[in-house]
Design an enzyme around this catalytic site. Structure first.
Site, PDB file in Angstrom:
ATOM      1  N   ALA A 276      -9.063  -2.069   5.196  1.00  0.00           N
ATOM      2  CA  ALA A 276      -9.070  -2.331   3.763  1.00  0.00           C
ATOM      3  C   ALA A 276     -10.097  -3.410   3.472  1.00  0.00           C
ATOM      4  O   ALA A 276     -10.640  -4.021   4.388  1.00  0.00           O
ATOM      5  CB  ALA A 276      -7.696  -2.801   3.297  1.00  0.00           C
ATOM      6  N   GLU A 312      -5.217  -8.691   2.794  1.00  0.00           N
ATOM      7  CA  GLU A 312      -6.264  -8.570   1.760  1.00  0.00           C
ATOM      8  C   GLU A 312      -5.946  -9.482   0.581  1.00  0.00           C
ATOM      9  O   GLU A 312      -6.833 -10.118   0.012  1.00  0.00           O
ATOM     10  CB  GLU A 312      -6.407  -7.120   1.288  1.00  0.00           C
TER      11      GLU A 312
HETATM   12  N1  0A1 Z   1     -12.989  -7.860   5.315  1.00  0.00           N
HETATM   13  C1  0A1 Z   1     -12.178  -6.744   5.673  1.00  0.00           C
HETATM   14  C2  0A1 Z   1     -12.702  -5.943   6.789  1.00  0.00           C
HETATM   15  C3  0A1 Z   1     -13.827  -5.016   6.512  1.00  0.00           C
HETATM   16  C4  0A1 Z   1     -15.055  -5.246   7.079  1.00  0.00           C
HETATM   17  C5  0A1 Z   1     -16.114  -4.365   6.921  1.00  0.00           C
HETATM   18  C6  0A1 Z   1     -15.890  -3.241   6.178  1.00  0.00           C
HETATM   19  O1  0A1 Z   1     -16.931  -2.343   6.054  1.00  0.00           O
HETATM   20  C7  0A1 Z   1     -16.856  -1.102   6.443  1.00  0.00           C
HETATM   21  C8  0A1 Z   1     -14.680  -2.986   5.593  1.00  0.00           C
HETATM   22  C9  0A1 Z   1     -13.646  -3.888   5.754  1.00  0.00           C
HETATM   23  C10 0A1 Z   1     -10.834  -7.277   6.143  1.00  0.00           C
HETATM   24  O2  0A1 Z   1     -10.794  -8.221   6.930  1.00  0.00           O
HETATM   25  O3  0A1 Z   1      -9.829  -6.734   5.792  1.00  0.00           O
HETATM   26 ZN    ZN Z   2      -9.877  -9.804   6.601  1.00  0.00          ZN
END
Ligand code: 0A1
Ligand code: ZN
Length: 890
Positions: A276, A312
């Site tokens: 997510a 999230e």
């Molecule tokens: N920040 C999100 C993780 C995430 C990282 C890269 C993405 O690209 C495909 C998508 C999500 C988390 O830590 O939930």
């Molecule tokens: Zn995260």
């Protein structure tokens, strides 16, 4: 518009990005006005950027990032910019001599969401338009300073055909919406008043159903909560909504953090590379982490949904309000947010059970990563492709490092440090040093430079303990020494700060009072900072049994000479439930490693009556939580055993030794297991709460351990549970147990399962994964055939993870077939997937990370497969980076 862009071949090694080269941006972007007119193949994006020179730097050329972009027009302060004043490629827009003052740039690009198979930037998940911008996806929408320290206020107008996309969403609050006169199109304008980096931008458009609720914050503001899903799936959102409200309340109560916009939205999409994404006010979720019903989701699915929803949501403060200065600081938001979601789950469920689960995951992912060629520090110093650093080390070890801060400081000072971090850095893009400085300032303690080594040194510290009891002096000495093994590019390691929560357990099972240096030991924690030190406890009236690293206070490997009967004593009496579980694991591990060695030498395997007695006692202990008993009855995984052995691994003997132990438990405790099975049957309606889930977990472990014996009544019990189950947890557990037994009943159950659920992709993922994980030689061919099954699609990351991921990462004997066919199959699949979805392909390639620890024949086959992928000149940067590091001599 067709996507004419053809990826260039990789002709030379790309240059790495280094932490030490960080420079503040030359230009800042204050506001972004986006106008996005959605169309399947030709979406028009107009971006108005208010730029200003960054006072900290001298005026410089403006170089905006792009990726596969097509520029339609460019204006500066409202006037078309003459062609000679800029240079544009799909990857970059350069204005060599921009005005040395604030100005407005208007960029028009055209993008192709339907042709975007990478699922980065603006793409279509089914018929829904959605975006994914972390880490560097915004540059696939418009030319931009795509780096997290450029923070702007966004206003987004989204326009689309009314029938194609009746729902139009973006970050922030809705400020206007209406029809586009004379057309069948409509629009919505969203404004997000909080400055954010572009990786948190999101928009969504589609035919979506909405489930609405609300939450009143601690200061009395009413926030609308909307979850958007495919029409018809509204009745599967209630657990996600409930988890969200609990997470919002918990963050207020435990961290004092309140939500800040008028609305919080979650959109579930069917095609998403990760779990997510925390886009401000508009989280986009892989639908598997939103949709749940008793008939379609297992207890584990419910628990994951709760954790991911919370994760999230928690990012709103740890990640969004305070973001990362650069991508090297990724753990600043991820490690901290994982720590927060783990604490949330611990408070919502059973703290010891959650902790054991988290440590099991840490050991089987992060410890494995740390011991192999992909090992890297929690804060890496160099990367070729940032997408490859969304790792267990950054996330899970990153969380352990935050947990250690709390162990070192105690709950009150930890909270004081967090409060300071939130007040000092709100609205900023911060660094790990700034985070740690807050704890130093709040506590008056010194964390620099030594604690920072948890961020800069890769590898799992190994702690050796030599205990000595002196009955005459009534002292107990613990001589503790630490070393950290070499890892790629880090041959020599400095000593770390190791906080060890400890107890000395007396004959009656109670903890003895601990006096160290004439004072009671604060919070029961000794802190090792030197390479070695002896801690002398005084006034110890009897020889105690040491219980070290309680609650897994430090993410280390511990070696301690301890007798089997002492471990059994701890298993029965330790006041720390984590170490009760650990004691049984340690007993089981020593039997398993001895038996692996015996089987490899053609010698007979042995049994361990002491271990059996310990398991029997746990099983009979009615004061214990069923979920805890279930965890304790499960022997260490094949991956755990392989990691413990460390080298010259033969996955077949690891499997055989483990299976033998499971069967021995089933035989020895047959009656008690059958009895527990019956006792754990819960009547009445299914509820996903932790207690009921724990009862089912124990029941299903019993089912499985009984079935390993191949006794026909045990198999019959699994069949009957499969048929009569009124929830997915029980049905799935039964078919999983059956899947391990090559009998006609298995084929019948698998067929029945498909027939029942063929129109539900998330359940079909379970069916695919189950078949991919069967530990027998026919599996590879079965998986190959399943890749052509209508239910499988290479374009959907969930299907790929379910089938290929489960085979490569969840089936050690078959992925590591001695003929190398498992490696070849996965390598071929990666090469086929890579041009479409490099992110997903690189993740699959991670399955090879422990190849050097294999026995010689398999090692040679794995290396050949790796070299074949490495030789592909057209492979993506993502795959190339993983393969190059996996093969490198460290
Ligand atoms: N920040 C999100 C993780 C995430 C990282 C890269 C993405 O690209 C495909 C998508 C999500 C988390 O830590 O939930
Ligand atoms: Zn995260």
């Amino acid at each position: 518009m067709q996507n004419f862009y053809i990826k260039p071949m990789r002709t030379e090694e790309p240059r790495p990005i280094r932490l030490k080269d960080y420079r503040p941006p030359d230009w800042l972007i204050e506001t972004v006005n986006l106008d996005v007119s959605l169309d399947p193949n030709a979406t028009r994006v107009r971006a108005k950027l208010k730029l200003k020179p960054n006072a900290a730097a001298t005026p410089a050329p403006l170089v905006l990032d792009g990726e596969e972009l097509k520029l339609a027009s460019l204006k500066l302060d409202g006037k078309p910019l003459p062609a000679e004043n800029f240079v544009v490629t799909p990857e970059r827009l350069t204005i060599a001599q921009p005005p040395n003052r604030p100005f407005e740039l208007e960029i028009e690009t055209v993008v192709d969401p339907a042709g975007n198979t990478q699922l980065m930037g603006l793409y279509r998940a089914g018929t829904t338009y959605c975006t994914q911008c972390e880490a560097e996806g915004f540059r696939r929408i418009t030319y931009f300073l795509d780096r997290p320290d450029v923070m702007a206020v966004y206003t987004t107008r989204v326009e689309a055909d009314k029938s194609e996309a009746p729902v139009l969403l973006a970050n922030g609050n809705l400020v206007a919406h209406g029809e586009v006169p004379g057309t069948n199109r409509h629009f919505a304008v969203w404004h997000d008043p909080f400055k954010k980096p572009c990786y948190l931008f999101a928009l969504v458009g589609g035919k979506l159903a909405r489930v609405a609720d609300s939450f009143t914050t601690m200061s009395g503001r009413k926030v609308a909560l909307h979850i958007y899903v495919e029409p018809g799936k509204e009745d599967r959102c209630s657990y996600a909504m409930d988890s969200l409200k609990r997470a919002m309340r918990w963050d207020e109560e435990v961290f004092g953090r309140e939500y800040d916009l008028d609305i919080f939205m979650i959109v579930a999409v069917s095609a998403f590379n990760m779990g997510a994404m925390e886009n401000k006010g508009l989280n986009v979720f892989n639908d598997r982490y939103v949709l749940a019903s008793p008939a379609a989701a297992t207890d584990a699915d419910f628990a994951h949904i709760e954790a991911v929803i919370a994760h999230e949501y928690f990012h709103n403060w740890t990640g969004n309000r305070i973001t990362c200065r650069d991508w090297f600081q990724l753990c600043l938001k991820e490690g901290l947010t994982v720590f927060r979601d783990e604490e949330f789950s611990a408070d919502q469920r059973s703290r010891p059970v959650e902790r054991i689960g988290d440590v099991r995951a840490l050991r089987s992912h992060q410890f494995v990563e740390d011991a192999g060629p992909l090992a890297h520090p929690v804060r890496p110093e160099l990367y070729h492709e940032i997408n490859n650093f969304y790792t267990s080390t950054v996330y899970d070890k990153g969380a352990e490092v935050v947990r250690m801060l709390k162990v070192l400081l105690g709950a009150d000072l930890f909270r004081k440090g967090m409060d300071l971090y939130f007040s000092r850095h709100d609205g900023e893009a911060a660094t790990v040093e700034q985070f740690i400085q807050c704890f130093a300032d709040a506590s008056g303690r010194d964390f620099f430079p030594q604690f920072m080594r948890w961020y800069s040194q890769a590898g799992t510290p190994e702690i050796k303990v030599a205990p000595h009891y002196d009955a005459r002096e009534k002292t107990y000495r613990l001589a503790i020494a630490q070393t950290t093994p070499p890892t790629p590019n880090q041959p020599n390691k400095e000593p770390m700060v190791i906080p060890l929560a400890i107890g000395l357990v007396g004959k009656d099972g109670a903890d003895l009072p601990l006096m160290l240096d004439g004072r009671p030991l604060e919070r029961g924690v000794v802190v090792l900072t030197q390479p070695s030190r002896t801690f002398v406890f005084t006034g110890i009236a009897e020889r105690p049994i040491p219980s070290l690293n309680r609650g897994f206070s430090a993410p280390i490997k511990l070696s301690l000479p301890i007798e089997p009967d002492e471990l059994r004593f701890l298993a029965a009496h330790d006041s720390d439930p984590f170490n009760r579980w650990q004691a049984v694991q340690t007993l089981a591990m020593s039997l398993l490693t001895a038996n692996v060695a015996a089987l490899r030498n053609g010698a007979p395997a042995r049994d361990d009556e002491g271990l059996m007695a310990a398991l029997g006692a746990i099983l009979a202990d009615e004061k214990l939580e069923p979920a805890f008993i279930a965890l304790t009855l499960a022997p260490p995984s094949e991956a755990d055993i392989a990691r413990e052995i460390g080298r010259d691994i033969d996955p077949d003997t690891v499997f055989a030794a483990r299976r033998r132990l499971r069967a021995a438990i089933g035989e020895r405790h047959g009656a008690a297991l059958a009895n527990a099975y019956e006792r754990m049957i819960t009547g009445g309606h299914y509820s996903p709460d932790a207690q009921s889930a724990g009862r089912r977990a124990l029941k299903n472990v019993c089912l499985d351990l009984l079935a390993v014996t191949e006794k026909s009544e045990a198999i019959a019990r699994a069949i009957s549970q499969y048929e009569s189950a009124d929830n997915m947890t029980d049905r799935m557990a039964a078919v999983q147990t059956l899947s391990l037994h090559d009998r006609p009943e298995r084929a019948a159950a698998l067929e029945d399962f498909y027939r029942r659920y063929s129109d539900d992709p998330l359940i079909i993922d379970k069916w695919l994964a189950l078949q991919a994980a069967i530990p027998e030689p026919a599996t590879l061919e079965r998986v190959r055939v399943l890749t052509t099954h209508p239910a499988f699609s290479m374009a959907n990351p969930n299907r790929v993870r379910a089938l290929i991921g489960a085979f490569a990462q969840g089936n050690p004997t078959q992925f590591n077939r001695v003929d190398g066919a498992g490696y070849d199959f996965v390598a071929d699949f990666v090469l086929a997937l890579d041009p479409k979805n490099p992110h997903g392909a690189a993740r699959l390639m991670g399955a090879f990370r422990s190849w050097r620890a294999l026995e010689a024949a398999r090692r040679a086959r794995a290396e050949a497969a790796l070299r074949r992928v490495a030789a592909m000149p057209a492979s993506s940067r993502d795959v190339h980076d993983i393969v190059a590091r996996t093969l490198a001599d460290s």
